[in-house]
Design a protein around this motif. Structure first.
Motif, PDB file in Angstrom:
ATOM      1  N   ALA A  32       0.852  -1.195   0.072  1.00 25.72           N
ATOM      2  CA  ALA A  32      -0.055  -0.164   0.037  1.00 25.72           C
ATOM      3  C   ALA A  32       0.955   1.235   0.172  1.00 25.72           C
ATOM      4  N   ALA A  33       2.026   1.179   0.241  1.00 26.43           N
ATOM      5  CA  ALA A  33       3.111   2.305   0.433  1.00 26.43           C
ATOM      6  C   ALA A  33       3.256   2.934  -1.157  1.00 26.43           C
ATOM      7  N   PRO A  34       3.679   4.272  -1.213  1.00 20.81           N
ATOM      8  CA  PRO A  34       4.057   4.869  -2.388  1.00 20.81           C
ATOM      9  C   PRO A  34       5.410   4.215  -2.970  1.00 20.81           C
ATOM     10  N   ALA A  35       5.581   4.361  -4.164  1.00 27.31           N
ATOM     11  CA  ALA A  35       6.999   3.687  -4.804  1.00 27.31           C
ATOM     12  C   ALA A  35       8.043   4.594  -4.579  1.00 27.31           C
ATOM     13  N   ILE A  36       7.773   5.895  -4.077  1.00 29.53           N
ATOM     14  CA  ILE A  36       8.936   6.738  -3.828  1.00 29.53           C
ATOM     15  C   ILE A  36       9.480   6.366  -2.465  1.00 29.53           C
ATOM     16  N   LEU A  37      10.945   6.278  -2.400  1.00 28.00           N
ATOM     17  CA  LEU A  37      11.894   5.901  -0.957  1.00 28.00           C
ATOM     18  C   LEU A  37      11.615   7.265  -0.333  1.00 28.00           C
ATOM     19  N   PRO A  38      11.291   7.147   0.983  1.00 22.92           N
ATOM     20  CA  PRO A  38      11.487   8.381   1.865  1.00 22.92           C
ATOM     21  C   PRO A  38      12.680   8.917   1.879  1.00 22.92           C
ATOM     22  N   LYS A  39      12.821  10.306   1.889  1.00 23.59           N
ATOM     23  CA  LYS A  39      14.006  11.070   2.148  1.00 23.59           C
ATOM     24  C   LYS A  39      14.146  11.645   3.521  1.00 23.59           C
ATOM     25  N   SER A  40      15.467  11.330   4.103  1.00 21.41           N
ATOM     26  CA  SER A  40      15.616  11.965   5.322  1.00 21.41           C
ATOM     27  C   SER A  40      16.951  12.970   5.228  1.00 21.41           C
ATOM     28  N   VAL A  41      16.576  14.099   5.833  1.00 21.37           N
ATOM     29  CA  VAL A  41      17.912  15.061   5.730  1.00 21.37           C
ATOM     30  C   VAL A  41      18.223  15.299   7.207  1.00 21.37           C
ATOM     31  N   TYR A  42      19.528  15.189   7.504  1.00 21.03           N
ATOM     32  CA  TYR A  42      20.201  14.966   8.585  1.00 21.03           C
ATOM     33  C   TYR A  42      20.862  16.449   9.084  1.00 21.03           C
ATOM     34  N   ASN A  43      20.822  17.023  10.140  1.00 26.16           N
ATOM     35  CA  ASN A  43      21.441  18.214  10.328  1.00 26.16           C
ATOM     36  C   ASN A  43      23.135  18.356  10.097  1.00 26.16           C
ATOM     37  N   ALA A  44      23.446  17.019  10.549  1.00 28.82           N
ATOM     38  CA  ALA A  44      25.073  16.782  10.363  1.00 28.82           C
ATOM     39  C   ALA A  44      25.455  16.837   8.828  1.00 28.82           C
ATOM     40  N   ASN A  45      24.475  16.377   8.086  1.00 28.39           N
ATOM     41  CA  ASN A  45      24.630  16.462   6.476  1.00 28.39           C
ATOM     42  C   ASN A  45      24.728  17.949   5.906  1.00 28.39           C
ATOM     43  N   ILE A  46      23.759  18.588   6.419  1.00 31.71           N
ATOM     44  CA  ILE A  46      23.386  19.972   6.115  1.00 31.71           C
ATOM     45  C   ILE A  46      24.676  20.756   6.456  1.00 31.71           C
ATOM     46  N   LEU A  47      25.161  20.665   7.740  1.00 36.32           N
ATOM     47  CA  LEU A  47      26.268  21.414   8.176  1.00 36.32           C
ATOM     48  C   LEU A  47      27.373  20.853   7.283  1.00 36.32           C
ATOM     49  N   GLY A  48      27.726  19.749   7.227  1.00 38.38           N
ATOM     50  CA  GLY A  48      28.699  19.362   6.253  1.00 38.38           C
ATOM     51  C   GLY A  48      29.127  19.919   4.879  1.00 38.38           C
ATOM     52  N   ARG A  49      27.709  19.906   4.339  1.00 40.40           N
ATOM     53  CA  ARG A  49      27.765  20.628   2.986  1.00 40.40           C
ATOM     54  C   ARG A  49      28.104  22.003   3.007  1.00 40.40           C
ATOM     55  N   ARG A  50      27.678  22.701   4.042  1.00 37.95           N
ATOM     56  CA  ARG A  50      27.925  24.101   4.233  1.00 37.95           C
ATOM     57  C   ARG A  50      29.356  24.624   4.518  1.00 37.95           C
ATOM     58  N   LEU A  51      29.964  23.589   5.445  1.00 39.10           N
ATOM     59  CA  LEU A  51      31.383  23.926   5.573  1.00 39.10           C
ATOM     60  C   LEU A  51      32.364  23.317   4.561  1.00 39.10           C
ATOM     61  N   HIS A  52      32.194  22.219   3.870  1.00 42.12           N
ATOM     62  CA  HIS A  52      32.906  21.720   2.936  1.00 42.12           C
ATOM     63  C   HIS A  52      32.121  21.260   1.448  1.00 42.12           C
ATOM     64  N   PRO A  53      32.033  22.543   1.009  1.00 39.30           N
ATOM     65  CA  PRO A  53      31.237  22.348  -0.360  1.00 39.30           C
ATOM     66  C   PRO A  53      32.360  22.081  -1.320  1.00 39.30           C
ATOM     67  N   ALA A  54      31.921  21.252  -2.485  1.00 35.10           N
ATOM     68  CA  ALA A  54      32.856  20.856  -3.651  1.00 35.10           C
ATOM     69  C   ALA A  54      33.239  22.039  -4.165  1.00 35.10           C
ATOM     70  N   VAL A  55      32.405  22.909  -4.358  1.00 38.12           N
ATOM     71  CA  VAL A  55      32.852  24.001  -5.365  1.00 38.12           C
ATOM     72  C   VAL A  55      31.525  25.316  -4.603  1.00 38.12           C
ATOM     73  N   GLN A  56      32.328  26.332  -4.799  1.00 37.97           N
ATOM     74  CA  GLN A  56      31.344  27.870  -4.504  1.00 37.97           C
ATOM     75  C   GLN A  56      31.499  28.558  -5.682  1.00 37.97           C
ATOM     76  N   HIS A  57      30.488  28.863  -6.336  1.00 38.59           N
ATOM     77  CA  HIS A  57      30.153  29.716  -7.255  1.00 38.59           C
ATOM     78  C   HIS A  57      30.180  31.365  -6.569  1.00 38.59           C
ATOM     79  N   CYS A  58      31.070  32.230  -7.281  1.00 35.45           N
ATOM     80  CA  CYS A  58      30.962  33.452  -6.687  1.00 35.45           C
ATOM     81  C   CYS A  58      31.182  34.425  -7.876  1.00 35.45           C
ATOM     82  N   ARG A  59      30.874  35.683  -7.371  1.00 30.65           N
ATOM     83  CA  ARG A  59      31.167  36.668  -8.357  1.00 30.65           C
ATOM     84  C   ARG A  59      32.161  38.032  -7.908  1.00 30.65           C
TER      85      ARG A  59
END
Length: 407
Positions: A32-59
């Motif tokens: 009965a469940a939808p075919a789309i897998l549930p997504k979880s966003v963890y604060n640690a992952n959010i912080l990691g992406r903010r502190l260690h981005p692969a690239v920063q686009h600037c002007r």
């Protein structure tokens, strides 16, 4: 050994039938469940992406001309997906991505501004870039970068920053030329209350009228309540209120505090060789003096152990990337990384000094010269022929397997 005492009546009352029904109930819930897998966003992952981005686009928001150097203020380029710049430790650097006439180059430049200036959606970095010799990337930047231009940079990198568990509470900074930039960032961080240590900067220049960021760094020191001090040292002229000559052990002692202190150095390679000898004369343990290691390893042919019969030779470099081979030329007195970049091959690199490990590659065939002071490999790397092309110089024809990053 005593047996665990528990009430067996509870277990005797259990039957397997309720558990058999669970299988049917769970299968029904799954169907009965939808075919789309549930997504979880963890604060640690959010912080990691903010502190260690692969690239920063600037002007580029602002350009300030200092003669043979310029300061560039970079802001987030929201149109290209960067909402805010990553926070950093005072004196870290970013790797700037450049395409210079088809050569794909990544060059490290210290974030001269203080960490607090990076905070928020209106945050910024300031890079002060001086023309170097030989002038390649620096010359291209000074001649081409203008206000409004798009620039791509890495996240903050490097470990040349104050660490209170290791470093003394007072730091003697030895700067040469554009080597003032990490100490400018430290000074600003002290004034802003981000860092908590005392800083004495021995700033070496040739002449008084050529001191880069002189007024700016003195203004920051004036706002530090005595925690930041700047001492100018001129090598090519004598003037009142300036020290003259080189930054020797005696000069360091003159301005050192009573008690322990650390020595940080940033400048050309020759300054490091001389400065390390002075630190040894002072009897400082190795953990109390450090050099900033970012930027190309220059003057390799002048090393005492470099084989002089290699000067002027050129070899063939076979590059293996995901099973495909490309053959390019490489000069004996230029790093393998330079050869890759000049051929337009996107080789991963950030520090260019054998420290960061981003250019970690497998030496399939051939012999290379690696300066001892720049050899940051682990024992396993040495055993299984892994090298850092940024500080590896060919002594024969080479076959090299590299692993470009996805960004």
């Amino acid at each position: 050994m005593a047996k665990y005492n528990y009430d067996k009546k509870v277990l005797k009352g259990l039957t397997p039938f309720p558990f058999l029904g669970e299988v049917k109930a769970r299968n029904a819930a799954i169907a009965a469940a939808p075919a789309i897998l549930p997504k979880s966003v963890y604060n640690a992952n959010i912080l990691g992406r903010r502190l260690h981005p692969a690239v920063q686009h600037c002007r580029i928001q602002k350009v300030v001309d200092h003669g043979d150097a310029k300061s560039f203020t970079l802001i987030p380029d929201r149109d290209r997906g960067t909402e805010a710049l990553a926070y950093f430790r005072a004196s870290q650097y970013v790797s700037v991505a450049l395409n210079i006439d088809g050569a794909i180059v990544h060059k490290p430049y210290t974030i001269r501004s203080g960490p607090r200036e990076a905070l928020g959606s209106e945050g910024s970095y300031t890079l002060t870039i001086k023309r170097t010799q030989p002038a390649y990337a620096s010359a291209w930047i000074l001649e081409h970068w203008q206000e409004g231009d798009a620039v791509d940079i890495s996240g903050p990198l490097g470990d040349f920053y104050y660490q209170d568990l290791r470093d003394a509470k007072h730091v003697i900074a030895i700067a040469g030329g554009s080597g003032i930039t990490p100490f400018y960032s430290m000074a600003q961080a002290i004034v802003d209350g981000v860092e908590d240590f005392d800083l004495t900067i021995l700033y070496g220049s040739r002449k008084a009228d050529g001191i880069l960021l002189k007024e700016e760094i003195e203004e920051v020191a004036a706002r530090s309540s005595g925690r930041v001090r700047v001492v100018h040292v001129l090598s090519d002229e004598e003037q009142p209120r300036y020290e003259h000559g080189f930054i020797t052990a005696e000069l360091i002692q003159k301005y050192a505090p009573v008690g322990p202190y650390s020595v940080f150095m940033c400048g050309p390679k020759a300054m490091y060789v001389f400065g390390e000898a002075q630190c040894k004369r002072l009897g400082l343990p190795k953990r109390l003096y450090r050099m900033e290691m970012s930027g190309d390893y220059m003057g390799v042919v002048n090393n005492p152990d470099y084989p002089k019969d290699q000067i002027g030779k050129q070899y063939s470099l076979t590059v293996l990337i995901r099973g495909e081979k490309t053959q390019i030329p490489c000069k004996a007195d230029e790093s393998l990384l330079w050869a890759l970049e000049k051929a337009g091959i996107k080789a991963p690199a950030h520090c260019r000094s054998g420290e960061c490990g981003w250019c970690h590659s497998r030496l399939v065939k051939g012999q290379v010269y690696i300066p001892a002071e720049a050899d940051g490999r682990r024992l396993g790397d040495i055993k299984f022929n892994w090298i850092h092309p940024c500080v590896s110089f060919p002594l024969s024809d080479i076959e090299l397997e590299i692993f470009p990053t996805a960004d």
